[in-house]
Scaffold this active site. Structure first.
Site, PDB file in Angstrom:
ATOM      1  N   HIS A   1      -5.947   2.170   7.226  1.00  0.00           N
ATOM      2  CA  HIS A   1      -5.356   2.701   5.987  1.00  0.00           C
ATOM      3  C   HIS A   1      -6.149   2.274   4.753  1.00  0.00           C
ATOM      4  O   HIS A   1      -5.983   2.850   3.687  1.00  0.00           O
ATOM      5  CB  HIS A   1      -3.870   2.346   5.873  1.00  0.00           C
ATOM      6  CG  HIS A   1      -3.569   0.992   5.319  1.00  0.00           C
ATOM      7  ND1 HIS A   1      -3.255  -0.096   6.102  1.00  0.00           N
ATOM      8  CD2 HIS A   1      -3.526   0.545   4.047  1.00  0.00           C
ATOM      9  CE1 HIS A   1      -3.026  -1.141   5.330  1.00  0.00           C
ATOM     10  NE2 HIS A   1      -3.181  -0.788   4.075  1.00  0.00           N
TER      11      HIS A   1
ATOM     12  N   SER B   1      -4.251  -6.252   2.826  1.00  0.00           N
ATOM     13  CA  SER B   1      -4.451  -5.359   3.957  1.00  0.00           C
ATOM     14  C   SER B   1      -5.874  -5.381   4.476  1.00  0.00           C
ATOM     15  O   SER B   1      -6.822  -5.489   3.699  1.00  0.00           O
ATOM     16  CB  SER B   1      -4.138  -3.921   3.560  1.00  0.00           C
ATOM     17  OG  SER B   1      -2.784  -3.690   3.683  1.00  0.00           O
ATOM     18  N   GLY B   2      -5.987  -5.239   5.785  1.00  0.00           N
ATOM     19  CA  GLY B   2      -7.303  -5.228   6.402  1.00  0.00           C
ATOM     20  C   GLY B   2      -7.800  -6.627   6.713  1.00  0.00           C
ATOM     21  O   GLY B   2      -8.731  -6.805   7.485  1.00  0.00           O
TER      22      GLY B   2
ATOM     23  N   GLY C   1      -3.062  -5.626  -1.221  1.00  0.00           N
ATOM     24  CA  GLY C   1      -4.387  -6.167  -1.492  1.00  0.00           C
ATOM     25  C   GLY C   1      -4.867  -7.109  -0.393  1.00  0.00           C
ATOM     26  O   GLY C   1      -6.038  -7.469  -0.339  1.00  0.00           O
TER      27      GLY C   1
ATOM     28  N   ASP D   1      -3.683   0.921  13.292  1.00  0.00           N
ATOM     29  CA  ASP D   1      -4.259   0.682  11.958  1.00  0.00           C
ATOM     30  C   ASP D   1      -5.493  -0.225  12.070  1.00  0.00           C
ATOM     31  O   ASP D   1      -5.439  -1.413  11.740  1.00  0.00           O
ATOM     32  CB  ASP D   1      -3.188   0.064  11.043  1.00  0.00           C
ATOM     33  CG  ASP D   1      -3.561   0.130   9.577  1.00  0.00           C
ATOM     34  OD1 ASP D   1      -4.586   0.752   9.244  1.00  0.00           O
ATOM     35  OD2 ASP D   1      -2.813  -0.455   8.764  1.00  0.00           O
TER      36      ASP D   1
END
Ligand code: ARG
Length: 262
Positions: free
Chosen positions: A74, A211-212, A209, A119
């Site tokens: 995402h 995420s990932g 912020g 994801d």
């Protein structure tokens, strides 16, 4: 209730999408903190990177190889690769580190923004990071048991300090605990899948912020910060992509990206 939840989660993701496509005039304020965490240094988390869009931090990631980054689908879906860079080796979002352009990326073909299932994405960099005290790769967890319910896991990033938080330039980390699938299904009926791990702790969580970015167990990458309803809401755990489950996809797609170099 389920519909409402899906909607809330979607709204959350859309907020992020807005944040990750800042207009050129307004720099986004997205260098905040993990919720309830502590400031740390990149030497403690040398695999952590910051993903940049037009130079602005918008997501985290983990160094897998000197030129391969693992992050969330995402974060990159729909992104123009020419605007993306990755910064490694700095504790701060506004100074230091080494910045490399992204050459190409692949996200999971089964990824859906609606459910945030699958994801996961891998990025190929232009050039390679040289490893040092502040830049190191991380290996993936090989077994799902690494993150069985009740495991302490460490998450890190430059995301929000509070749900509607303020920016901090300094890398943050926090330790939370994984919960059982049953508990997570209770919190997110119909949304939880096998590709996910849920974790929580009182007043501690990842947030926008982050995420990932990495969820680490015993020095291995076990999860990828993915989604949640709000941040550190006692009713709603944080959700992470399950790296042990997605591991073979990551390995195969890393090889595919590396072939493009030859
Ligand atoms: N989707 C958010 C991001 O893009 C991460 C949300 C994590 N939320 C949570 N409550 N753990 O940065």
């Amino acid at each position: 209730m389920d519909k409402l939840l899906t909607l809330l989660v979607l709204l959350n993701i859309q907020t992020l999408a807005t944040l990750s496509h800042p207009s050129d005039e307004t720099p986004p304020q997205l260098d905040g903190r993990i919720i309830g965490g502590e400031s740390t240094t990149i030497q403690q988390f040398p695999y952590q990177v910051s993903l940049r869009h037009n130079g602005f931090h918008f997501c985290g990631g983990s160094i897998y190889k000197s030129n391969i980054i693992i992050t969330a689908a995402h974060c990159v879906k729909g992104e123009d690769v020419t605007r993306l860079t990755v910064v490694a080796g700095s504790s701060y979002t506004n100074q230091g580190g080494i910045e490399l352009p992204v050459q190409n990326y692949t996200f999971h073909s089964k990824f859906s923004l609606l459910t945030c299932d699958y994801d996961v994405a891998v990025l190929l960099l232009q050039g390679e990071f040289s490893f040092s005290e502040s830049i190191q790769p991380i290996e993936m967890a090989s077994s799902v048991s690494a993150s069985r319910a009740g495991t302490s896991v460490t998450i890190s990033g430059w995301g929000y300090l509070q749900e509607h938080g303020y920016p901090s330039d300094v890398l943050q980390y926090v330790v939370v605990n994984t919960i059982s699938e049953a508990e997570c299904v209770d919190a997110y009926p119909r949304l939880f899948t096998d590709r996910m791990i849920c974790a929580r702790a009182k007043n501690k969580d990842a947030c926008n912020g982050d995420s990932g970015g990495p969820m680490v167990v015993a020095g291995r990458l076990a999860g990828i910060v993915s989604w949640g309803n709000g941040c550190a809401d006692p009713k709603y755990p944080g959700v992470y992509s399950n790296v042990a489950i997605l591991r073979s996809w990551i390995e195969e797609n890393t090889l595919e990206l590396l072939k493009q170099l030859k």
